[in-house]
Design an enzyme around this catalytic site. Sequence first.
Site, PDB file in Angstrom:
ATOM      1  N   TYR A   1       0.823  -1.223   0.000  1.00  0.00           N
ATOM      2  CA  TYR A   1       0.000   0.000   0.000  1.00  0.00           C
ATOM      3  C   TYR A   1       0.856   1.272   0.000  1.00  0.00           C
ATOM      4  CZ  TYR A   1      -3.497  -3.344   1.815  1.00  0.00           C
ATOM      5  OH  TYR A   1      -4.311  -4.423   2.029  1.00  0.00           O
TER       6      TYR A   1
ATOM      7  N   HIS B   1       4.187 -15.345   3.397  1.00  0.00           N
ATOM      8  CA  HIS B   1       4.661 -16.675   3.073  1.00  0.00           C
ATOM      9  C   HIS B   1       5.713 -17.238   4.027  1.00  0.00           C
ATOM     10  CE1 HIS B   1       5.502 -19.473  -0.576  1.00  0.00           C
ATOM     11  NE2 HIS B   1       5.191 -20.116   0.521  1.00  0.00           N
TER      12      HIS B   1
HETATM   13  N1  LIG Z   1      -4.893  -8.634   1.478  1.00  0.00           N
HETATM   14  C1  LIG Z   1      -5.207  -8.056   0.349  1.00  0.00           C
HETATM   15  O1  LIG Z   1      -4.755  -8.480  -0.729  1.00  0.00           O
HETATM   16  C2  LIG Z   1      -6.127  -6.852   0.359  1.00  0.00           C
HETATM   17  C3  LIG Z   1      -6.690  -6.386  -0.846  1.00  0.00           C
HETATM   18  C4  LIG Z   1      -7.548  -5.279  -0.807  1.00  0.00           C
HETATM   19  C5  LIG Z   1      -7.837  -4.668   0.407  1.00  0.00           C
HETATM   20  N2  LIG Z   1      -7.266  -5.121   1.582  1.00  0.00           N
HETATM   21  C6  LIG Z   1      -7.562  -4.463   2.900  1.00  0.00           C
HETATM   22  O2  LIG Z   1      -8.956  -4.456   3.152  1.00  0.00           O
HETATM   23  C7  LIG Z   1      -9.407  -3.120   3.389  1.00  0.00           C
HETATM   24  C8  LIG Z   1     -10.847  -2.965   2.907  1.00  0.00           C
HETATM   25  O3  LIG Z   1     -10.979  -3.358   1.536  1.00  0.00           O
HETATM   26  P1  LIG Z   1     -11.327  -2.336   0.376  1.00  0.00           P
HETATM   27  O4  LIG Z   1     -11.185  -0.942   0.897  1.00  0.00           O
HETATM   28  O5  LIG Z   1     -10.517  -2.724  -0.795  1.00  0.00           O
HETATM   29  O6  LIG Z   1     -12.846  -2.658   0.014  1.00  0.00           O
HETATM   30  P2  LIG Z   1     -14.279  -2.362   0.734  1.00  0.00           P
HETATM   31  O7  LIG Z   1     -14.124  -2.275   2.219  1.00  0.00           O
HETATM   32  O8  LIG Z   1     -15.213  -3.377   0.164  1.00  0.00           O
HETATM   33  O9  LIG Z   1     -14.708  -0.974   0.105  1.00  0.00           O
HETATM   34  C9  LIG Z   1     -14.314   0.266   0.582  1.00  0.00           C
HETATM   35  C10 LIG Z   1     -15.223   1.284  -0.073  1.00  0.00           C
HETATM   36  O10 LIG Z   1     -16.569   1.047   0.350  1.00  0.00           O
HETATM   37  C11 LIG Z   1     -17.145   2.214   0.895  1.00  0.00           C
HETATM   38  N3  LIG Z   1     -17.835   1.844   2.139  1.00  0.00           N
HETATM   39  C12 LIG Z   1     -17.262   1.277   3.233  1.00  0.00           C
HETATM   40  N4  LIG Z   1     -18.206   1.053   4.179  1.00  0.00           N
HETATM   41  C13 LIG Z   1     -19.376   1.514   3.673  1.00  0.00           C
HETATM   42  C14 LIG Z   1     -20.708   1.587   4.193  1.00  0.00           C
HETATM   43  N5  LIG Z   1     -21.012   1.143   5.413  1.00  0.00           N
HETATM   44  N6  LIG Z   1     -21.674   2.112   3.398  1.00  0.00           N
HETATM   45  C15 LIG Z   1     -21.373   2.579   2.163  1.00  0.00           C
HETATM   46  N7  LIG Z   1     -20.133   2.540   1.618  1.00  0.00           N
HETATM   47  C16 LIG Z   1     -19.152   2.018   2.370  1.00  0.00           C
HETATM   48  C17 LIG Z   1     -16.013   3.191   1.159  1.00  0.00           C
HETATM   49  O11 LIG Z   1     -16.411   4.480   0.717  1.00  0.00           O
HETATM   50  P3  LIG Z   1     -16.510   5.741   1.748  1.00  0.00           P
HETATM   51  O12 LIG Z   1     -15.096   6.129   2.071  1.00  0.00           O
HETATM   52  O13 LIG Z   1     -17.233   6.745   0.917  1.00  0.00           O
HETATM   53  O14 LIG Z   1     -17.283   5.277   2.946  1.00  0.00           O
HETATM   54  C18 LIG Z   1     -14.853   2.685   0.296  1.00  0.00           C
HETATM   55  O15 LIG Z   1     -14.765   3.407  -0.903  1.00  0.00           O
HETATM   56  C19 LIG Z   1      -8.369  -2.236   2.685  1.00  0.00           C
HETATM   57  O16 LIG Z   1      -8.344  -0.922   3.188  1.00  0.00           O
HETATM   58  C20 LIG Z   1      -7.092  -3.007   2.958  1.00  0.00           C
HETATM   59  O17 LIG Z   1      -6.602  -2.701   4.281  1.00  0.00           O
HETATM   60  C21 LIG Z   1      -6.445  -6.217   1.570  1.00  0.00           C
END
Ligand SMILES: NC(=O)c1ccc[n+]([C@@H]2O[C@H](COP(=O)([O-])OP(=O)(O)OC[C@H]3O[C@@H](n4cnc5c(N)ncnc54)[C@H](OP(=O)(O)O)[C@@H]3O)[C@@H](O)[C@H]2O)c1
Length: 259
Positions: A44, A102
Site C-alpha cells: 500500500y 509466506h
Molecule cells: N490482502 C489483500 O490483498 C487486500 C486487498 C484489498 C484490500 N485489503 C484491505 O482491506 C481493506 C478494505 O478493503 P477495500 O477498501 O478494498 O474494500 P471495501 O471495504 O469493500 O470498500 C471500501 C469502499 O466502500 C465504501 N464503504 C465502506 N463502508 C461503507 C458503508 N457502510 N456504506 C457505504 N459505503 C461504504 C467506502 O467508501 P466511503 O469512504 O465513501 O465510505 C470505500 O470506498 C483495505 O483498506 C485493505 O486494508 C487487503
Amino acid sequence: MSIYFTKTFQRSFGTYPLRGDELTATLKTAVDIGYRSIDTAQMYQNESDVGDAIAALRMPREELLVTTKVHPDNFGEDKFLASVEQSLRDLKLDYADVLLVHWPPLAKKYGLARHIGVSNYTARMMRDAASICDEPLVTNQVEFHPLLDQSILLDAAAKTGIPLSSYCSVARGEVFKYPIVGEIGAVYGKSPGQIVLRWILQQGVAINTMSTKPENIRANFDIMDFVLSHVDMAQLSKMCATNFRIVGIDKVPWAPDWD
Ligand SMILES: NC(=O)c1ccc[n+]([C@@H]2O[C@H](COP(=O)([O-])OP(=O)(O)OC[C@H]3O[C@@H](n4cnc5c(N)ncnc54)[C@H](OP(=O)(O)O)[C@@H]3O)[C@@H](O)[C@H]2O)c1
C-alpha cells in the site's frame, strides 16, 4: 491467542488507499469509534503514514493490533527479514501484531511479529501451510463478500484451523446495488453495509473495512447488537452465485488460480 486479540481482530480498519492527512484524520475517527485493529501492507506504500497516524494517537502500544503484509517481491529469504524491519521502521513500531504471508515464521522467531498469517491463499495453499508451519496461522485474509462464493475456503478454514478474514467486505460498494440487502436491513433496522458485515461475521470470518466517512466507519463497527436469522443468512448466501471477484488475475499478476 488471547481473547483480546480474537475480539479486537474481528473488526479491523483497513488503510488502503489512504495517505497523509486523510489517513491520520480517518484513523483518529476509527479509533474514537472503537476500532483497535489496523490493517496495512508494504504494497500500500503507506506504512510510514500509518506510523505517523498511530504516533499521533498517543495510545499505549498494547491497545493496538497492527497488521502488515510482506510484498511478494520480498518473499525471498534474503529479503524477507530486512523488509519486515523496514516496515517496522516506517510504522515506528518494535513489532507487528500480525504479519501476513509466506515466510512469516522467521519474523516471529526474531520477535518482529506476535502472530503470523497469510493472505490470498487458496484452499490447497492453506492445507500446505498448515502442514508445513508449526506456528498457528491466525488468518488467511481474502476477498470475502456476498457476491463471491468462498465456500471452498470456508471448508478449508474449518479443516485446517486457519480462520479467514475479509477484505473488499462490501465489494467496494457493489453489494449495495442488490435491493435484497436493503430489504433485509429494513427488518432489523440496520443499514445494508451492516447486514453484509454481519453476514460475514456470522460465518466466523473476521472483518476488514475501510471508509473515509465517519458515519460509515461507525456503522461498520456497530454490528454486534443483532443476529441475522438462518433464513436471512441463506438469502444473502444465494447472492454468491454472482461470482463477482474484484481482485483477480487482471489486477494482480501474481494472483493464484482461485478456488
Ligand atoms: N490482502 C489483500 O490483498 C487486500 C486487498 C484489498 C484490500 N485489503 C484491505 O482491506 C481493506 C478494505 O478493503 P477495500 O477498501 O478494498 O474494500 P471495501 O471495504 O469493500 O470498500 C471500501 C469502499 O466502500 C465504501 N464503504 C465502506 N463502508 C461503507 C458503508 N457502510 N456504506 C457505504 N459505503 C461504504 C467506502 O467508501 P466511503 O469512504 O465513501 O465510505 C470505500 O470506498 C483495505 O483498506 C485493505 O486494508 C487487503
